[in-house]
Motif scaffolding. Structure first.
Motif, PDB file in Angstrom:
ATOM      1  N   TYR A 186       0.826  -1.205   0.000  1.00 45.92           N
ATOM      2  CA  TYR A 186       0.000   0.000   0.000  1.00 45.92           C
ATOM      3  C   TYR A 186       0.860   1.256   0.000  1.00 45.92           C
ATOM      4  N   SER A 187       1.976   1.202   0.730  1.00 43.91           N
ATOM      5  CA  SER A 187       2.883   2.344   0.735  1.00 43.91           C
ATOM      6  C   SER A 187       3.381   2.641  -0.663  1.00 43.91           C
ATOM      7  N   TRP A 190       0.531   4.329  -2.704  1.00 42.35           N
ATOM      8  CA  TRP A 190       0.348   5.742  -2.344  1.00 42.35           C
ATOM      9  C   TRP A 190       1.495   6.598  -2.852  1.00 42.35           C
ATOM     10  N   ASP A 195      -5.142   6.877  -6.093  1.00 41.44           N
ATOM     11  CA  ASP A 195      -6.265   7.543  -5.443  1.00 41.44           C
ATOM     12  C   ASP A 195      -7.077   6.559  -4.620  1.00 41.44           C
ATOM     13  N   ASP A 202      -5.206   7.244   5.144  1.00 38.49           N
ATOM     14  CA  ASP A 202      -4.181   6.198   5.223  1.00 38.49           C
ATOM     15  C   ASP A 202      -4.400   5.333   6.458  1.00 38.49           C
TER      16      ASP A 202
END
Length: 290
Positions: A186-187, A190, A195, A202
């Motif tokens: 996920y990092s 982002w 989006d 977060d």
């Protein structure tokens, strides 16, 4: 020794499973630590490490079909090109070598080499490799899990499997690695401007990741116990106990810790790279939101 990450199926697992492939060429490799290179090379040889990495690379390259079937709007050829280019077994072997060199600094490599150089150690390394290959198939995974479920918990074999899993802390170590890999993925998303839905922070996404921990733990447990049931079935109880006895030694514990540390470090870097690569491909092809 529990050094192979437990695969998971479906949904986000397809994306996380590609972590070993993503942006491998940009992976920051650890500097080689003060270990005896000849001994480290011998250890990796007797543990069939290059063959293990080859299996992981082959699996990664084969995931293009699953990824395309997920329907995110990115052509299969784009995923395939990324996987073939980045799931490079030579580069992966180099990454794992350097991480192991750091993690095994100050450890008793000769004792580790001595065990896996015996007839029993060599058989175990081969059994683990062949079982890992077999469990690339979902049907084989299910059959292995069923074999464990049907094993009488009062038998010596069930006790040995439980001892093996507990001595090496296989469930907990794999769960921690999987959760850290999720967060890194996920990092990466982002970092490339992926989006999220309006109003979702977060923190909300991180909470959602951690909320999946019970499911991750259940999946990991099923895989670990199924693998152990299948892999060590050809061993006699005495041979299996000898392996567990080695795992209890200082050298065995050091090796188990180093193997997990090296895989977790590489997978975390690659999960982050995979997230970034996924975001870039979906922006390029105007793919659907994940």
């Amino acid at each position: 020794m529990g050094f192979e990450p437990t695969p998971r199926d479906g949904g986000w697992a397809v994306l996380r499973g590609l972590a070993c492939a993503a942006l491998m060429s940009t992976l920051p490799l650890a500097a080689s630590a003060e270990v005896d290179e000849a001994q480290l090379g011998e250890l990796m040889d007797v543990m069939l490490f290059d063959e293990v990495v080859g299996v992981l690379a082959q699996e990664g390259q084969g995931m293009a079909e699953d990824f395309a079937d997920a329907g995110y709007g990115v052509p299969k050829s784009a995923w395939k090109d990324m996987l073939v280019r980045l799931y490079d077994p030579e580069v992966m072997s180099k990454a794992f070598h350097d991480e192991l060199a750091e993690a095994l600094e100050g450890c008793d490599l000769p004792e580790m080499v001595a065990f896996f150089s015996t007839d029993l150690g060599g058989r175990i390394a081969r059994l683990e490799l062949e079982t890992r290959k077999a469990m690339s198939d979902e049907a084989a995974q299910a059959a292995a899990g069923q074999a464990w479920a049907e094993l009488d918990p009062e038998t010596d074999r069930a006790r040995l499997i439980e001892d093996y899993v507990q001595v090496n802390d296989l469930v907990e170590m794999n769960v921690v690695g999987a959760m850290n890999s999720d967060i890194a993925y996920y990092s990466g998303l982002w970092s490339e401007g992926f989006d999220v839905e309006d109003g979702v922070t977060d923190g909300d996404l991180l909470n959602e990741i951690w909320a999946s921990e019970p499911e991750v733990r259940a999946d990991v447990s099923e895989w670990v116990y199924g693998f152990s049931t299948l892999a060590y079935e050809p061993l006699s109880d005495d041979e299996f106990e000898a392996y567990i006895d080695f795992a209890r030694t200082e050298a065995g514990q050091d090796l188990n810790r180093a193997l997990f540390a090296s895989f977790d470090a590489v997978y975390e870097h690659l999960s982050r790279g995979l997230g970034a690569g996924t975001a870039m491909l979906m922006q390029k092809y105007e793919g659907e939101q994940l």
